[in-house]
Scaffold this motif. Sequence first.
Motif, PDB file in Angstrom:
ATOM      1  N   LYS A 123       0.854  -1.194   0.000  1.00 43.79           N
ATOM      2  CA  LYS A 123       0.000   0.000   0.000  1.00 43.79           C
ATOM      3  C   LYS A 123       0.890   1.243   0.000  1.00 43.79           C
ATOM      4  O   LYS A 123       1.770   1.387   0.848  1.00 43.79           O
ATOM      5  N   GLN A 124       0.639   2.154  -0.959  1.00 42.62           N
ATOM      6  CA  GLN A 124       1.478   3.347  -1.074  1.00 42.62           C
ATOM      7  C   GLN A 124       1.093   4.379  -0.018  1.00 42.62           C
ATOM      8  O   GLN A 124      -0.090   4.604   0.247  1.00 42.62           O
ATOM      9  N   VAL A 125       2.091   5.003   0.590  1.00 38.70           N
ATOM     10  CA  VAL A 125       1.881   6.063   1.582  1.00 38.70           C
ATOM     11  C   VAL A 125       1.365   7.292   0.836  1.00 38.70           C
ATOM     12  O   VAL A 125       1.825   7.604  -0.265  1.00 38.70           O
ATOM     13  N   GLN A 126       0.399   8.001   1.424  1.00 39.52           N
ATOM     14  CA  GLN A 126      -0.310   9.076   0.730  1.00 39.52           C
ATOM     15  C   GLN A 126       0.579  10.214   0.256  1.00 39.52           C
ATOM     16  O   GLN A 126       0.449  10.685  -0.856  1.00 39.52           O
ATOM     17  N   ARG A 127       1.471  10.667   1.088  1.00 34.13           N
ATOM     18  CA  ARG A 127       2.267  11.847   0.722  1.00 34.13           C
ATOM     19  C   ARG A 127       3.736  11.495   0.644  1.00 34.13           C
ATOM     20  O   ARG A 127       4.175  10.516   1.233  1.00 34.13           O
ATOM     21  N   PRO A 128       4.521  12.311  -0.064  1.00 37.15           N
ATOM     22  CA  PRO A 128       5.964  12.047  -0.147  1.00 37.15           C
ATOM     23  C   PRO A 128       6.662  12.411   1.162  1.00 37.15           C
ATOM     24  O   PRO A 128       6.166  13.215   1.943  1.00 37.15           O
ATOM     25  N   TRP A 129       7.845  11.820   1.363  1.00 36.74           N
ATOM     26  CA  TRP A 129       8.624  12.046   2.574  1.00 36.74           C
ATOM     27  C   TRP A 129      10.017  12.528   2.219  1.00 36.74           C
ATOM     28  O   TRP A 129      10.644  12.034   1.290  1.00 36.74           O
TER      29      TRP A 129
END
Length: 139
Positions: A123-129
């Motif tokens: 599952k992809q994390v919603q925002r970039p880090w």
Amino acid sequence: MPYSMAFGFEVVIPLEVGLSTIWTEAYDASHNEEVLARDLDLANERRENALIRMADYQKQLAKTYNQKVQHRECLVGNLVLRKVVGNTKNSTDEKLGPNWEGPYKIVKLIGKCVYYLEDSKGKQVQRPWNSNNLKKYYH
């Protein structure tokens, strides 16, 4: 310079009327104008010198700070841990809660040191880090 001298008149207290003081004796209106003009010219020079010193100080401060910074370069596919920040922190965790969570897989690089992540289930994390909030995971 007293308020009264700025407007061209001089106010003296009753005691100074009968006694001459250094203040009343040394005052010369024409000399005062020259001193004010010179001080005004020097004010701009002092301001410029202060700005130069401040820029030099900031440059030295940045140089000292940047010597201690360790850049974290990560590649797509690497496993990383993500720092637990305020909005990702579990509300039931208190002081002794975990500081890092993961591991996450780096999916995509979208800028200098900015990554999209994916958890272990895909599952992809919603925002970039940013890489400042990531560290390599060694398993």
